[in-house]
Design a protein around this motif. Structure first.
Motif, mmCIF file in Angstrom:
data_model
loop_
_atom_site.group_PDB
_atom_site.id
_atom_site.type_symbol
_atom_site.label_atom_id
_atom_site.label_comp_id
_atom_site.label_asym_id
_atom_site.label_seq_id
_atom_site.Cartn_x
_atom_site.Cartn_y
_atom_site.Cartn_z
ATOM 1 N N HIS A 7 0.822 -1.209 0.000
ATOM 2 C CA HIS A 7 0.000 0.000 0.000
ATOM 3 C C HIS A 7 0.860 1.265 0.000
ATOM 4 O O HIS A 7 0.484 2.276 -0.594
ATOM 5 N N GLY A 8 2.017 1.190 0.647
ATOM 6 C CA GLY A 8 2.922 2.338 0.649
ATOM 7 C C GLY A 8 3.440 2.639 -0.747
ATOM 8 O O GLY A 8 3.462 3.793 -1.189
ATOM 9 N N LEU A 9 3.855 1.587 -1.461
ATOM 10 C CA LEU A 9 4.349 1.768 -2.824
ATOM 11 C C LEU A 9 3.229 2.184 -3.772
ATOM 12 O O LEU A 9 3.442 2.937 -4.721
ATOM 13 N N LYS A 10 2.028 1.701 -3.507
ATOM 14 C CA LYS A 10 0.871 2.100 -4.309
ATOM 15 C C LYS A 10 0.631 3.604 -4.168
ATOM 16 O O LYS A 10 0.352 4.298 -5.157
ATOM 17 N N LEU A 11 0.777 4.113 -2.968
ATOM 18 C CA LEU A 11 0.632 5.546 -2.722
ATOM 19 C C LEU A 11 1.726 6.332 -3.436
ATOM 20 O O LEU A 11 1.463 7.409 -4.002
ATOM 21 N N ILE A 15 1.119 9.246 -6.210
ATOM 22 C CA ILE A 15 1.679 10.596 -6.061
ATOM 23 C C ILE A 15 2.534 10.955 -7.267
ATOM 24 O O ILE A 15 2.481 12.083 -7.778
ATOM 25 N N PHE A 16 3.335 9.990 -7.751
ATOM 26 C CA PHE A 16 4.181 10.230 -8.920
ATOM 27 C C PHE A 16 3.322 10.624 -10.129
ATOM 28 O O PHE A 16 3.644 11.592 -10.844
ATOM 29 N N LEU A 17 2.252 9.885 -10.369
ATOM 30 C CA LEU A 17 1.408 10.156 -11.533
ATOM 31 C C LEU A 17 0.693 11.502 -11.411
ATOM 32 O O LEU A 17 0.592 12.248 -12.397
ATOM 33 N N ILE A 18 0.200 11.813 -10.225
ATOM 34 C CA ILE A 18 -0.478 13.103 -10.029
ATOM 35 C C ILE A 18 0.508 14.253 -10.211
ATOM 36 O O ILE A 18 0.216 15.254 -10.887
ATOM 37 N N MET A 361 -8.326 1.878 -10.171
ATOM 38 C CA MET A 361 -8.921 2.364 -11.417
ATOM 39 C C MET A 361 -8.438 3.773 -11.741
ATOM 40 O O MET A 361 -8.225 4.113 -12.908
ATOM 41 N N ALA A 362 -8.226 4.605 -10.694
ATOM 42 C CA ALA A 362 -7.721 5.969 -10.908
ATOM 43 C C ALA A 362 -6.287 5.927 -11.451
ATOM 44 O O ALA A 362 -5.937 6.669 -12.386
ATOM 45 N N ILE A 363 -5.458 5.046 -10.877
ATOM 46 C CA ILE A 363 -4.081 4.893 -11.367
ATOM 47 C C ILE A 363 -4.080 4.409 -12.806
ATOM 48 O O ILE A 363 -3.305 4.886 -13.647
#
Length: 527
Positions: A7-11, A15-18, A361-363
């Motif tokens: 979950h940490g890496l998912k966050l 953040i990188f994509l945003i 889905m957002a990612i």
């Protein structure tokens, strides 16, 4: 606790994509002056520039897709030998910058080119003719790759049924082959159109008086530092990319899956095979001419005065600091490929193996959205968003903009591979107390080594040839090798340009070769 790292890496990915996709585009829109919009659109040159960009892109797309379809047919539907070699040859133009194709055409067919001087025939290269030829050279391989695989997934049983029903070859072509190719052709058409519409490399060299929107944007930003007008043109350049993105999504949504019960059987046909050999041979000559010209130019004393052999051009090129710029390119390419492969693969793992959660889905959506941003627009967006930050002016921003620029394609490669695994694997792992990160490292990555290598290869090769995304961000300390081409062109230093183009080609061919042998090694190891 076992999935805390997951979950940490998912966050981190989110953040990188945003930060690197959404925020720069918002910054681009925010820097546009309302007054400049009417000034740009109502200017006398806007209409002709828009028309020039549209008509050159449309003509190039038609020529490029038709040629790619013909080449894909030659490789997959005839009995010519060495099909794998031909497939590699047809993709060679992708391994040098698009601006090099424009320079190669100038050396061959310009007013003082090899062909012009040798035959006395002037094809009037500068303008629409040069843009179409140059853009076809670098866009056709992309269309070829998109179309060639489709032929391999046709079921021959359908053709046998058509034979029994008495359908002629022409009817089978229309009813079966073209029907199967309809969706890939639409995707290829819009992909090629978008790439050509947003490229400034070829028009900058051979456009002559035919000004296009990307060239205008490049000159406004680089020459005049007018970010507002550059942003307006950038938004306009986004329009075909967004349309292509939407159509591609709709296109994929209507696709149908089929099972191949019998591979396509290629029957004997001497006339067909002779025709295919001629087409391949002519294409080989057309592809080779600019490359051969670069090789010759790298070893002649002074073009077009003295053609005697010399190594002075290479020595002088190295004295100009090409070695340092090459190291910048290699460092940028390898770092981007490594970091980009890790980020895109993990993003694909999150979206493909985590169910239909909102965050996943957002990612997935943001990852696909990055596909619709042309490099020149993304580069300007990065200038506007990151200007004044600690990464601005460093090689870090070149790496991140390239990761963003090339994010979608390797992401989709990984996403498609990971989606093929049984959907119940995560449930089984959870019941056994195996964490998602353990599944990723011990199951998925070892089983998709070939995909990972292809992702790395794709990012590295594109980093070596890209100009558009980094042209607004690079400086003399971190400038990669490819960016020297437009600089040397403005100083009429054609011999170093030729040497740089060949150097980039050799590096990319070597990289492709290493990836190929690594894939062979892993296949043999598994067997």
């Amino acid at each position: 606790m076992k999935n805390k790292t997951f979950h940490g890496l998912k966050l981190v990915v989110a953040i990188f994509l945003i930060l690197h996709v959404i925020c720069p585009i918002i910054a681009l829109a925010a820097h546009i002056s309302i007054g400049d919009i009417s000034e740009v659109i109502s200017s006398a040159q806007f209409g002709p520039m828009l028309w020039n960009s549209f008509i050159s892109s449309l003509v190039t797309t038609i020529v490029s897709v038709c040629l790619a379809l013909l080449l894909a047919w030659c490789v997959n539907r005839t009995r010519i030998r060495h099909k794998g070699v031909w497939s590699v040859i047809f993709t060679l133009p992708m391994l040098i910058p698009s601006i090099s194709h424009g320079m190669g055409l100038t050396l061959l067919f310009g007013d003082n080119g090899f062909f012009t001087n040798l035959t006395g025939i002037n094809i009037h290269l500068y303008g629409l003719t040069g843009i179409v030829i140059g853009a076809t050279l670098y866009s056709c391989p992309m269309a070829f790759l998109m179309l060639t695989d489709i032929f391999q997934y046709e079921d021959f049983t359908v053709y046998e049924i058509a034979d029994v029903l008495g359908l002629s070859k022409k009817q089978q072509l229309q009813a079966i082959t073209l029907s199967n190719l309809k969706k890939p052709l639409i995707s290829a058409f819009f992909a090629v159109f978008t790439v050509v519409f947003t490229d400034y490399g070829v028009p900058l060299i051979v456009g002559g008086k035919m000004m296009t929107l990307p060239v205008y944007m490049y000159r406004e930003v680089i020459g005049l530092l007018d970010y507002s007008k550059g942003g307006i043109i950038g938004v306009i350049l986004l329009i075909p990319a967004v349309i292509a993105f939407i159509i591609d999504l709709m296109n994929k949504g209507t696709g149908t899956s089929s099972t191949i019960t019998k591979p396509y059987v290629i029957r004997k046909n001497k006339k067909r095979d002779i025709f295919a050999r001629i087409v391949c041979a002519v294409t080989l000559v057309l592809i080779s001419l600019p490359i051969v010209t670069f090789i010759i130019l790298s070893f002649v004393k002074q073009y077009p005065i003295d053609f005697s052999f010399t190594l002075d051009n290479i020595t002088e090129s190295m004295d100009l600091g090409i070695g340092g710029y090459l190291l910048n390119s290699l460092f940028m390419g390898l770092t981007t490929a490594l970091a980009g492969t890790l980020v895109t693969y993990y993003a694909a793992y999150v979206t493909a193996r985590s169910g239909k959660k909102f965050s996943s889905m957002a990612i997935h959506l943001i990852s696909l959205v990055s596909l619709s941003f042309p490099g020149i627009v993304l580069g300007l967006s990065y200038v506007l968003f990151f200007q004044g930050s600690f990464v601005y002016g460093t090689i870090v921003i070149l790496i991140t903009v390239n990761i963003t620029h090339f994010f979608a394609s390797p992401y989709l490669l990984a996403y498609n591979s990971l989606s093929k695994f049984n959907g119940n694997l995560e449930d089984v792992a959870y019941s056994l107390g195996i964490s998602k990160m353990r599944m990723l490292m011990d199951v998925y990555m070892p089983c998709t080594r070939g995909t990972v290598l292809e992702m790395f290869s794709y990012i590295f090769v594109n980093c070596m040839v890209t100009i558009s995304a980094i042209s607004f961000l690079a400086n003399f300390r971190n400038m990669p090798l490819a960016l020297l081409i437009p600089q040397f062109d403005s100083q009429s230093m054609i011999e170093p340009i030729a040497f740089i183009s060949i150097l980039i080609l050799l590096i990319n061919v070597a990289a492709k070769g290493v990836i190929y042998f690594l894939k062979l090694y892993f296949v043999r190891k598994e067997n």
